[in-house]
Design an enzyme around this catalytic site. Structure first.
Site, PDB file in Angstrom:
ATOM      1  N   SER A 110       0.594  -0.748   0.081  1.00  0.00           N
ATOM      2  CA  SER A 110      -0.069   0.044   0.364  1.00  0.00           C
ATOM      3  C   SER A 110       0.939   1.061   0.022  1.00  0.00           C
ATOM      4  O   SER A 110       2.072   1.431  -0.025  1.00  0.00           O
ATOM      5  CB  SER A 110      -0.650   0.180   1.029  1.00  0.00           C
ATOM      6  OG  SER A 110      -1.516   1.124   1.335  1.00  0.00           O
ATOM      7  N   SER A 111       0.664   2.304  -0.708  1.00  0.00           N
ATOM      8  CA  SER A 111       0.816   3.507  -0.538  1.00  0.00           C
ATOM      9  C   SER A 111       1.797   3.724   1.050  1.00  0.00           C
ATOM     10  O   SER A 111       2.686   5.048   0.792  1.00  0.00           O
ATOM     11  CB  SER A 111       0.447   4.871  -1.316  1.00  0.00           C
ATOM     12  OG  SER A 111      -1.172   4.733  -0.067  1.00  0.00           O
ATOM     13  N   CYS A 112       1.129   2.947   1.941  1.00  0.00           N
ATOM     14  CA  CYS A 112       1.182   3.967   2.886  1.00  0.00           C
ATOM     15  C   CYS A 112       2.423   3.170   3.404  1.00  0.00           C
ATOM     16  O   CYS A 112       3.092   4.180   5.101  1.00  0.00           O
ATOM     17  CB  CYS A 112       0.683   4.035   4.403  1.00  0.00           C
ATOM     18  SG  CYS A 112       0.186   1.670   4.591  1.00  0.00           S
ATOM     19  N   TYR A 139       0.600  -0.487  10.244  1.00  0.00           N
ATOM     20  CA  TYR A 139      -0.136  -1.633   9.490  1.00  0.00           C
ATOM     21  C   TYR A 139       0.733  -1.588   8.274  1.00  0.00           C
ATOM     22  O   TYR A 139       1.253  -2.367   7.555  1.00  0.00           O
ATOM     23  CB  TYR A 139      -1.071  -0.519   9.286  1.00  0.00           C
ATOM     24  CG  TYR A 139      -1.608  -1.395   6.842  1.00  0.00           C
ATOM     25  CD1 TYR A 139      -2.284  -2.603   7.771  1.00  0.00           C
ATOM     26  CD2 TYR A 139      -1.024  -0.692   6.350  1.00  0.00           C
ATOM     27  CE1 TYR A 139      -2.867  -2.845   6.297  1.00  0.00           C
ATOM     28  CE2 TYR A 139      -2.024  -1.446   4.614  1.00  0.00           C
ATOM     29  CZ  TYR A 139      -3.034  -2.178   5.302  1.00  0.00           C
ATOM     30  OH  TYR A 139      -3.630  -2.232   3.718  1.00  0.00           O
ATOM     31  N   LYS A 143       3.453  -3.781   6.151  1.00  0.00           N
ATOM     32  CA  LYS A 143       3.513  -4.481   4.522  1.00  0.00           C
ATOM     33  C   LYS A 143       4.943  -4.051   4.358  1.00  0.00           C
ATOM     34  O   LYS A 143       5.310  -4.821   3.264  1.00  0.00           O
ATOM     35  CB  LYS A 143       2.848  -2.973   3.692  1.00  0.00           C
ATOM     36  CG  LYS A 143       1.210  -3.304   4.066  1.00  0.00           C
ATOM     37  CD  LYS A 143       1.157  -4.049   3.323  1.00  0.00           C
ATOM     38  CE  LYS A 143      -0.624  -4.896   3.465  1.00  0.00           C
ATOM     39  NZ  LYS A 143      -1.098  -6.094   2.953  1.00  0.00           N
ATOM     40  N   HIS A 186     -13.074   3.971   2.920  1.00  0.00           N
ATOM     41  CA  HIS A 186     -12.234   5.420   2.202  1.00  0.00           C
ATOM     42  C   HIS A 186     -13.671   5.990   1.908  1.00  0.00           C
ATOM     43  O   HIS A 186     -13.893   6.404   1.895  1.00  0.00           O
ATOM     44  CB  HIS A 186     -11.882   4.317   1.359  1.00  0.00           C
ATOM     45  CG  HIS A 186     -10.567   3.408   1.969  1.00  0.00           C
ATOM     46  ND1 HIS A 186     -10.183   2.214   1.330  1.00  0.00           N
ATOM     47  CD2 HIS A 186      -9.569   3.264   2.960  1.00  0.00           C
ATOM     48  CE1 HIS A 186      -9.404   1.641   2.003  1.00  0.00           C
ATOM     49  NE2 HIS A 186      -9.323   2.515   3.131  1.00  0.00           N
TER      50      HIS A 186
END
Ligand SMILES: NC(=O)c1ccc[n+]([C@@H]2O[C@H](COP(=O)([O-])OP(=O)(O)OC[C@H]3O[C@@H](n4cnc5c(N)ncnc54)[C@H](OP(=O)(O)O)[C@@H]3O)[C@@H](O)[C@H]2O)c1
Length: 325
Positions: A110-112, A139, A143, A186
């Site tokens: 994910s972009s996080c 999280y 990832k 979201h």
């Protein structure tokens, strides 16, 4: 005997996993060569169960789209569950895949994973250059560990065992199969639900959180699935040419961002809500801009196909089918 690879799609009932199954089927992959297990049938945090499954099912390829996923509220409330479940799922699936001779695996992140203050648009090499956003740090760490698991197995077992495990980092996704839960969805599914309810209940106006000026990037989930299959099927030499052994992940975005207000207007139009849209500046805006740099993927021959208007139309049809009575 079928020449098609036996493919395990982990998380096939989720938004992304179900889109990957659709994509594989659309590309002619036979249904009986796609292996799936529900969460109830196989808890991926259970190492013994995962090892037993791989030893019996013997997939040739794995798409790892199962994860414990949630918004800010869930991430803040259940940080232990978010880091534990995601680390366990990744470690169990990647290791069991290796032990059972799986050569090709695609991990979805994910972009996080990128630092909170990463330069925009965010390039792959921004990874591990700064502090993460605290609300979803557990999280994000899980990832990042997933990417590093893939890279480490490649580095240790790539030459000896032909292991070729890849990672893709999607931007914000939306589309069929999305989560429209009120407290935990979201931006796009939340807006679809709010404007739909405003329309059917004749609410005179709708206020969106914040100033409406932050810019975000959104990708239709079937585009994400197409990108996943594209990356998975790239020849190893091509993939290696465009990545590095310890910087191997690939961003997946559409390359364009829009303001939250523009998204709200487009959702309202799609849903058929015609009242005024207000902003509520007393609510937080979040970071001003979040956009992925997808030039690595574009250089590998893939570009998003579905525009926001048509993606939203399909997402709203799915919403009506699943939630409207
Ligand atoms: N949605 C987005 O905007 C977005 C953006 C960027 C990246 N991603 C990434 O894409 C991937 C998939 O996301 P998604 O939106 O498709 O999520 P999702 O709709 O919540 O699907 C996740 C799937 O994983 C399964 N799962 C969770 N815990 C499990 C466990 N312990 N054992 C077996 N299965 C388990 C879930 O099954 P149950 O529901 O039965 O638990 C569900 O089918 C994730 O890695 C996520 O980080 C998503």
């Amino acid at each position: 005997m079928s020449t098609h690879a036996k493919i395990y799609v982990a998380g096939h009932r989720g938004m992304v996993g179900s889109a990957i199954v659709r994509q594989l089927r659309a590309q002619g992959h036979p249904a009986d060569r796609i292996i799936t297990r529900t969460h109830a049938e196989l808890d991926l945090t259970d190492q013994a169960a995962v090892r037993a499954f791989f030893a019996t099912a013997k997939p040739d390829q794995v798409y790892l789209a199962a994860a414990k996923v949630g918004g800010i509220h869930a991430n803040n409330t259940y940080p232990a569950e978010f880091i534990y479940s995601n680390l366990m799922m990744e470690a169990n699936v990647i290791d069991a895949a290796f032990r059972n001779g799986v050569k090709k695996l695609l991990f979805l992140g994910s972009s996080c994973i990128y630092p909170k203050l990463a330069e925009q648009p965010m390039r792959e090499d921004a990874l591990l250059t700064g502090t993460l956003e605290p609300t979803n740090e557990p999280y994000a760490i899980a990832k990042i560990a997933g990417i590093k698991l893939c890279e480490s197995y490649n580095r240790q077992y790539g030459n000896s065992h032909g292991v070729d495990y890849r990672s893709v980092m999607p931007t914000n996704l939306y589309g069929p199969g999305d989560n429209y839960h009120l407290a935990n969805s979201h931006v796009i599914p939340a807006l679809i639900r709010r404007f739909h309810e405003a329309k059917v209940n004749h609410v005179p106006n709708v206020a969106i959180w914040g100033t409406g000026t932050p810019r975000r990037e959104f990708l239709y989930v079937d585009d994400m699935a197409a990108a996943s299959v594209h990356v998975m099927t790239l020849p190893m030499a091509t993939y290696r040419q465009h990545t590095q052994p310890m910087l191997s992940h690939i961003n997946v975005g559409c390359g364009e961002d829009v303001t939250i207000f523009q998204v709200a207007q487009t959702v309202a139009r799609t849903v058929g809500y015609t009242g005024p849209i207000h902003t509520d500046a007393s609510k937080p805006d979040g970071t001003p801009r979040k956009l992925m740099d997808s030039s690595r993927l574009n250089g590998l021959g893939w570009k998003a196909q579905v525009g926001l208007e048509s993606g939203l139309k399909a997402a709203y049809e799915d919403f009506l089918e699943r939630y409207s009575s």
